[in-house]
Design a protein around this motif. Structure first.
Motif, PDB file in Angstrom:
ATOM      1  N   ARG A 426       0.811  -1.220   0.000  1.00 45.13           N
ATOM      2  CA  ARG A 426       0.000   0.000   0.000  1.00 45.13           C
ATOM      3  C   ARG A 426       0.846   1.273   0.000  1.00 45.13           C
ATOM      4  NH1 ARG A 426      -2.341   0.601   4.528  1.00 45.13           N
ATOM      5  NH2 ARG A 426      -1.720  -1.214   5.751  1.00 45.13           N
ATOM      6  N   ILE A 427       2.170   1.099  -0.105  1.00 45.69           N
ATOM      7  CA  ILE A 427       3.065   2.258  -0.053  1.00 45.69           C
ATOM      8  C   ILE A 427       3.778   2.429  -1.392  1.00 45.69           C
ATOM      9  CG2 ILE A 427       5.164   3.190   0.997  1.00 45.69           C
ATOM     10  CD1 ILE A 427       4.345   1.825   3.603  1.00 45.69           C
ATOM     11  N   LYS A 428       3.708   3.636  -1.946  1.00 38.63           N
ATOM     12  CA  LYS A 428       4.451   3.979  -3.156  1.00 38.63           C
ATOM     13  C   LYS A 428       5.591   4.903  -2.755  1.00 38.63           C
ATOM     14  CE  LYS A 428       0.616   3.554  -6.436  1.00 38.63           C
ATOM     15  NZ  LYS A 428      -0.206   4.262  -7.473  1.00 38.63           N
ATOM     16  N   ILE A 429       6.810   4.362  -2.820  1.00 40.35           N
ATOM     17  CA  ILE A 429       7.973   5.125  -2.373  1.00 40.35           C
ATOM     18  C   ILE A 429       8.090   6.438  -3.134  1.00 40.35           C
ATOM     19  CG2 ILE A 429      10.496   5.104  -2.193  1.00 40.35           C
ATOM     20  CD1 ILE A 429       9.127   3.284  -0.187  1.00 40.35           C
ATOM     21  N   SER A 430       7.725   6.435  -4.404  1.00 38.81           N
ATOM     22  CA  SER A 430       7.854   7.650  -5.222  1.00 38.81           C
ATOM     23  C   SER A 430       6.972   8.792  -4.716  1.00 38.81           C
ATOM     24  CB  SER A 430       7.502   7.339  -6.681  1.00 38.81           C
ATOM     25  OG  SER A 430       6.169   6.857  -6.782  1.00 38.81           O
ATOM     26  N   ILE A 437       9.670   8.172   4.563  1.00 39.62           N
ATOM     27  CA  ILE A 437      10.593   7.063   4.292  1.00 39.62           C
ATOM     28  C   ILE A 437      11.384   6.715   5.547  1.00 39.62           C
ATOM     29  CG2 ILE A 437      12.670   6.393   3.013  1.00 39.62           C
ATOM     30  CD1 ILE A 437      11.556   7.874   0.606  1.00 39.62           C
ATOM     31  N   GLU A 438      11.789   7.748   6.289  1.00 39.61           N
ATOM     32  CA  GLU A 438      12.523   7.497   7.538  1.00 39.61           C
ATOM     33  C   GLU A 438      11.646   6.740   8.530  1.00 39.61           C
ATOM     34  OE1 GLU A 438      14.782   9.923  11.158  1.00 39.61           O
ATOM     35  OE2 GLU A 438      13.853  11.010   9.498  1.00 39.61           O
ATOM     36  N   ARG A 439      10.384   7.136   8.623  1.00 39.43           N
ATOM     37  CA  ARG A 439       9.448   6.462   9.523  1.00 39.43           C
ATOM     38  C   ARG A 439       9.247   5.004   9.099  1.00 39.43           C
ATOM     39  NH1 ARG A 439       3.802   9.177   9.578  1.00 39.43           N
ATOM     40  NH2 ARG A 439       5.151  11.013   9.432  1.00 39.43           N
ATOM     41  N   LEU A 440       9.127   4.792   7.786  1.00 35.53           N
ATOM     42  CA  LEU A 440       8.961   3.433   7.264  1.00 35.53           C
ATOM     43  C   LEU A 440      10.171   2.572   7.579  1.00 35.53           C
ATOM     44  CD1 LEU A 440       7.567   1.257   5.517  1.00 35.53           C
ATOM     45  CD2 LEU A 440       8.598   2.352   3.504  1.00 35.53           C
ATOM     46  N   THR A 441      11.373   3.095   7.361  1.00 38.88           N
ATOM     47  CA  THR A 441      12.581   2.296   7.614  1.00 38.88           C
ATOM     48  C   THR A 441      12.744   1.987   9.097  1.00 38.88           C
ATOM     49  OG1 THR A 441      13.940   4.319   7.675  1.00 38.88           O
ATOM     50  CG2 THR A 441      13.798   3.137   5.571  1.00 38.88           C
ATOM     51  N   ARG A 442      12.346   2.923   9.976  1.00 37.98           N
ATOM     52  CA  ARG A 442      12.420   2.632  11.419  1.00 37.98           C
ATOM     53  C   ARG A 442      11.481   1.497  11.786  1.00 37.98           C
ATOM     54  NH1 ARG A 442      12.359   8.317  12.463  1.00 37.98           N
ATOM     55  NH2 ARG A 442      10.217   8.132  13.249  1.00 37.98           N
ATOM     56  N   PHE A 443      10.278   1.511  11.216  1.00 39.92           N
ATOM     57  CA  PHE A 443       9.332   0.441  11.526  1.00 39.92           C
ATOM     58  C   PHE A 443       9.810  -0.896  10.956  1.00 39.92           C
ATOM     59  CE2 PHE A 443       5.326  -1.942  10.615  1.00 39.92           C
ATOM     60  CZ  PHE A 443       4.983  -2.186  11.941  1.00 39.92           C
ATOM     61  N   LEU A 444      10.325  -0.879   9.723  1.00 41.94           N
ATOM     62  CA  LEU A 444      10.837  -2.114   9.122  1.00 41.94           C
ATOM     63  C   LEU A 444      12.037  -2.649   9.901  1.00 41.94           C
ATOM     64  CD1 LEU A 444      10.547  -1.312   5.304  1.00 41.94           C
ATOM     65  CD2 LEU A 444       9.060  -2.773   6.693  1.00 41.94           C
ATOM     66  N   ARG A 445      12.843  -1.737  10.449  1.00 43.37           N
ATOM     67  CA  ARG A 445      13.967  -2.192  11.278  1.00 43.37           C
ATOM     68  C   ARG A 445      13.449  -2.921  12.521  1.00 43.37           C
ATOM     69  NH1 ARG A 445      18.572   1.257  14.698  1.00 43.37           N
ATOM     70  NH2 ARG A 445      19.353  -0.607  15.765  1.00 43.37           N
ATOM     71  N   THR A 446      12.389  -2.391  13.116  1.00 39.59           N
ATOM     72  CA  THR A 446      11.792  -3.056  14.282  1.00 39.59           C
ATOM     73  C   THR A 446      11.336  -4.464  13.917  1.00 39.59           C
ATOM     74  OG1 THR A 446      11.021  -0.934  15.159  1.00 39.59           O
ATOM     75  CG2 THR A 446       9.950  -2.917  15.999  1.00 39.59           C
ATOM     76  N   LEU A 447      10.657  -4.579  12.775  1.00 37.12           N
ATOM     77  CA  LEU A 447      10.169  -5.894  12.338  1.00 37.12           C
ATOM     78  C   LEU A 447      11.326  -6.843  12.056  1.00 37.12           C
ATOM     79  CD1 LEU A 447       7.247  -4.927   9.914  1.00 37.12           C
ATOM     80  CD2 LEU A 447       7.129  -5.506  12.342  1.00 37.12           C
ATOM     81  N   LEU A 448      12.368  -6.351  11.391  1.00 34.48           N
ATOM     82  CA  LEU A 448      13.513  -7.216  11.059  1.00 34.48           C
ATOM     83  C   LEU A 448      14.233  -7.688  12.316  1.00 34.48           C
ATOM     84  CD1 LEU A 448      14.877  -5.333   7.930  1.00 34.48           C
ATOM     85  CD2 LEU A 448      14.027  -7.690   7.981  1.00 34.48           C
ATOM     86  N   ASP A 449      14.331  -6.820  13.318  1.00 32.84           N
ATOM     87  CA  ASP A 449      14.941  -7.244  14.584  1.00 32.84           C
ATOM     88  C   ASP A 449      14.146  -8.390  15.203  1.00 32.84           C
ATOM     89  OD1 ASP A 449      16.911  -5.376  14.311  1.00 32.84           O
ATOM     90  OD2 ASP A 449      16.139  -3.994  15.839  1.00 32.84           O
ATOM     91  N   LEU A 450      12.824  -8.293  15.159  1.00 35.91           N
ATOM     92  CA  LEU A 450      11.982  -9.362  15.703  1.00 35.91           C
ATOM     93  C   LEU A 450      12.144 -10.643  14.886  1.00 35.91           C
ATOM     94  CD1 LEU A 450       8.577  -7.557  16.401  1.00 35.91           C
ATOM     95  CD2 LEU A 450      10.423  -8.027  18.000  1.00 35.91           C
ATOM     96  N   GLU A 476      13.870  -5.507  -2.709  1.00 33.02           N
ATOM     97  CA  GLU A 476      13.280  -4.922  -3.919  1.00 33.02           C
ATOM     98  C   GLU A 476      12.635  -3.573  -3.601  1.00 33.02           C
ATOM     99  OE1 GLU A 476      13.021  -6.620  -7.362  1.00 33.02           O
ATOM    100  OE2 GLU A 476      14.872  -6.993  -6.250  1.00 33.02           O
ATOM    101  N   LEU A 477      11.966  -3.485  -2.449  1.00 37.70           N
ATOM    102  CA  LEU A 477      11.370  -2.216  -2.033  1.00 37.70           C
ATOM    103  C   LEU A 477      12.444  -1.150  -1.841  1.00 37.70           C
ATOM    104  CD1 LEU A 477       8.804  -0.659  -0.918  1.00 37.70           C
ATOM    105  CD2 LEU A 477       9.576  -1.416   1.347  1.00 37.70           C
ATOM    106  N   SER A 478      13.542  -1.528  -1.193  1.00 35.41           N
ATOM    107  CA  SER A 478      14.595  -0.552  -0.896  1.00 35.41           C
ATOM    108  C   SER A 478      15.274  -0.034  -2.162  1.00 35.41           C
ATOM    109  CB  SER A 478      15.630  -1.168   0.049  1.00 35.41           C
ATOM    110  OG  SER A 478      16.350  -2.204  -0.597  1.00 35.41           O
TER     111      SER A 478
END
Length: 678
Positions: A426-430, A437-450, A476-478
């Motif tokens: 549901r997210i279009k990086i463009s 984007i910073e908020r998204l990467t922080r959340f994805l980092r939380t998920l990856l740590d888990l 691919e998203l990154s």
């Protein structure tokens, strides 16, 4: 039908398609499959090699040595799986061609089985790439509401009833009905079922034991099936190879006979299924329901008696008796983990519905103050601290439920992957600004740590596929993110993978299929994330001596290790010494064995063709390898011409290892999700 799928029918007379679904184990390196071999057989490559090259590495009716390897079963134990010789796999397709309807009939005699074939699969659904999900929970085609959605090939040759995964039975209305009706449940397990199956006993199951012993016909279904299962396993009659679906079908024919015998015993005592008791069986695990513990004992005794006729026995150490409610710690942990994941996403993200409402409110606001457009990810804060708190929650759930990570990790990865994919779809990086984007990467980092914490607790093959699929999707998203964010995301995942790789290697022996698959994903991130030669040597547990020759350790260094290592190194100059040492090792190994040894050996046969096909092996090395291989045949006529033809034939396409599929890892991971282990 959904607009994102299209229905495609199989060629009904293409029985070689069983190679794509039923003759290999699930737990193999990501780039290993029979897709190339399937195509080569359709091109009659085996005939060309035999008749024109005078090299018959795919002989008919010859016993062979399977390629066996170990995977992690749990934190302490390993499980041995086997790849049958490619020639035997090809010949096993004849069982599907001639006897598919008989096989379905023989697997319809039991009222207890939870998983059995009901028809030959005739179609599949190809999902368009744009709508392709990254997590699917299906093992085989299940006759339920059509066929499972698929991208290229069916997940099984047959369509199956009733459940394709055992946890679906536990969560089904049927299980809850049994729980309402019966006070007691006893779970029984057949001890090392596949290792103890006597191949001749399939004739006892199809006919009778007396008839099977007196009339041994190789031209019958049971005779041919028995013969081929022997050929796949050193010509042994004691035990069948573990891993491929065809072995499970072989066992199902036998166990269905045992089920029917137990039901007759109970009927003779005036016990009726559905009234006095009920039994369910998933492969070699039995679930016995009753209101009287003495009846449970009688059923267990009857089952043990009929198993012994087939030289099979119950593992009493694994017998578990329960009173209602039939809830295990594993079940409770799964419920709590699902709630935790829901809470994580509810606190830090907006659902699609919430996004629509937020956007509607945003558009309706007439404030002159410039307000940013609502985003799918809400406030995150310190991702490291956030992940640490959720890790504590996960550990408490596992501890409180008296279960372990081996039993819940697959479920956890399925739930969190599904939520993550739904979010990023549901997210279009463009359309995102830098803060979003910073908020998204922080959340994805939380998920990856888990995710990597749970994976570190249970680094098994199935879990590796799930983690790999998610990491590939996030990679691919990154790629569409600004450089800093892209490098942060890939660097974060690469660091997690390196940590897992070091831990897995230091953790014990084994073939480390889990490690090999992580390396394949890490390789796809790009050259800047490649491991150093010393790290690679450590991971594969090999070394180079003073002469720069390969020095093996105690761990396995066979076909899977060789092809994945060559693929990882590619043409990179950083690995030139190690690559040369591996090429020399392969050549010397083949020089030391006879043609018959290569012909009988599944591992050497696959390695021979994948070595000749490998794009990272120099032409001169291929010519030497092909010439030396052909010289093992006393007929040396036209050696130069046959050498050229062998190389050309081998290079017409991939065989077993997909050298040229590195750019299609997403597709390969998708295909993997069409099947799961058993």
């Amino acid at each position: 039908m959904s607009k994102t799928t299209k229905k495609i029918k199989f060629k009904r007379n293409d029985f070689l398609r069983a190679l794509l679904t039923d003759t290999l184990p699930y737990e193999v390196p990501l780039l290993f499959s029979n897709y190339g071999y399937y195509r080569r057989l359709h091109e009659n490559a085996d005939v060309i090699l035999r008749d024109k090259c005078k090299l018959d590495l795919f002989p008919k009716d010859k016993w062979a040595i399977p390629y066996s390897y170990n995977i992690k079963k749990d934190s302490l134990d390993f499980r041995t799986l086997s790849v049958a010789h490619p020639a035997v796999q090809r010949d096993l397709c004849g069982i599907y061609e001639k006897y598919s309807q008989l096989l379905i009939g023989l697997c319809s005699r039991s009222n207890f089985s939870l998983r059995y074939p009901v028809k030959v699969a005739t179609r599949y659904y190809e999902r368009l790439r744009a709508a392709k999900p990254s997590t699917i929970e299906t093992t085989v085609e299940v006759e339920e509401d059509g066929f499972s959605r698929q991208e290229k090939h069916a997940s099984s040759f047959f369509s199956y009833q009733r459940y394709n995964l055992i946890h679906k039975f536990y969560e089904s209305p049927a299980f809850h009905e049994l729980e309402k009706k019966f006070r007691h449940l006893r779970r029984l397990d057949i001890s090392k079922c596949f290792n103890h199956i006597y191949t001749h006993s399939i004739s006892w199951a199809v006919k009778t034991k007396e008839y099977g012993k007196e009339f041994k016909g190789d031209d019958t279904f049971e005779g041919k099936f028995d013969h081929l299962m022997q050929l796949s396993n050193y010509n042994e009659t004691n035990g069948i190879i573990i891993g491929p679906e065809i072995s499970r079908l072989f066992a199902e024919v036998i166990l269905q006979n045992i089920d029917a015998s137990v039901e007759r015993d109970l009927a003779d005592e005036n016990f009726r299924a559905g009234r006095d008791y009920d039994i369910r069986r998933y492969v070699d695990d039995y679930f016995v329901f009753a209101n009287d513990e003495r009846l449970l004992d009688f059923i267990q005794s009857s089952l043990a008696k009929h198993l012994s006729r087939f030289k099979l026995y119950l593992n009493t150490a694994k017998t578990v008796s329960q009173r209602r409610p039939f809830v295990t710690g594993q079940t409770g942990a799964k419920i709590e983990l699902a709630s935790l994941v829901d809470r994580i996403f509810a606190q830090h993200t907006r659902t699609a519905k919430e996004m629509r409402e937020a956007i509607k409110e945003h558009l309706a606001t007439e404030s002159k103050e410039e307000r940013s457009k609502p985003f799918a990810v809400k406030y995150v804060g310190n991702s490291g601290n956030l992940a640490a708190s959720y890790v504590r929650d996960i550990k408490q759930i596992v501890t409180r439920s008296h279960t372990d990570f081996d039993l819940i990790s697959n479920y956890f990865f399925s739930v969190i992957s599904r939520k993550t994919i739904d979010l990023i779809d549901r997210i279009k990086i463009s359309e995102c600004d830098s803060k979003q984007i910073e908020r998204l990467t922080r959340f994805l980092r939380t998920l990856l740590d888990l995710i990597f914490f749970v994976y570190a607790m249970s680094p098994r093959v199935r879990a590796t596929y799930q983690v790999s699929a998610l990491c590939y999707t996030l990679s691919e998203l990154s790629n569409s993110m600004p450089k800093d964010s892209r490098e942060f995301m890939k660097g974060l995942m690469a660091d997690h993978m390196r940590s897992i790789l070091r831990e897995a290697i230091d953790g014990g022996e084994g073939d480390n299929i889990e490690v090999l698959n992580l390396l394949t994903i890490l390789h796809s991130f790009g050259e800047q994330y490649l491991l150093t030669p010393s790290e690679l040597l450590h991971i594969y547990r090999v070394d180079l001596d003073e002469q720069k020759q390969l020095k093996l350790g105690r761990s396995a260094f066979g076909y899977f290790q060789i092809v994945t290592l060559l693929h990882y190194m590619g043409h990179s100059p950083h690995f030139s010494e190690l690559r040369d040492a591996v090429l020399q090792y392969v050549q010397l190994h083949f020089d030391s064995v006879s043609l018959e040894s290569i012909q009988r050996n599944s591992e050497l046969t696959m390695l021979a063709f994948d070595f000749l096909r490998c794009p990272y092996v120099p032409v001169a090395s291929k010519e030497l390898f092909a010439r030396q291989l052909l010289k093992k045949n006393p007929n040396t006529a036209n050696l130069k011409g046959r050498t050229t033809l062998l190389i050309d034939t081998a290079n017409k396409g991939d065989w077993f290892f997909a050298w040229h599929m590195s750019d299609a890892l997403g597709e390969l991971l998708w295909k993997k999700e069409l099947r799961t282990a058993y």
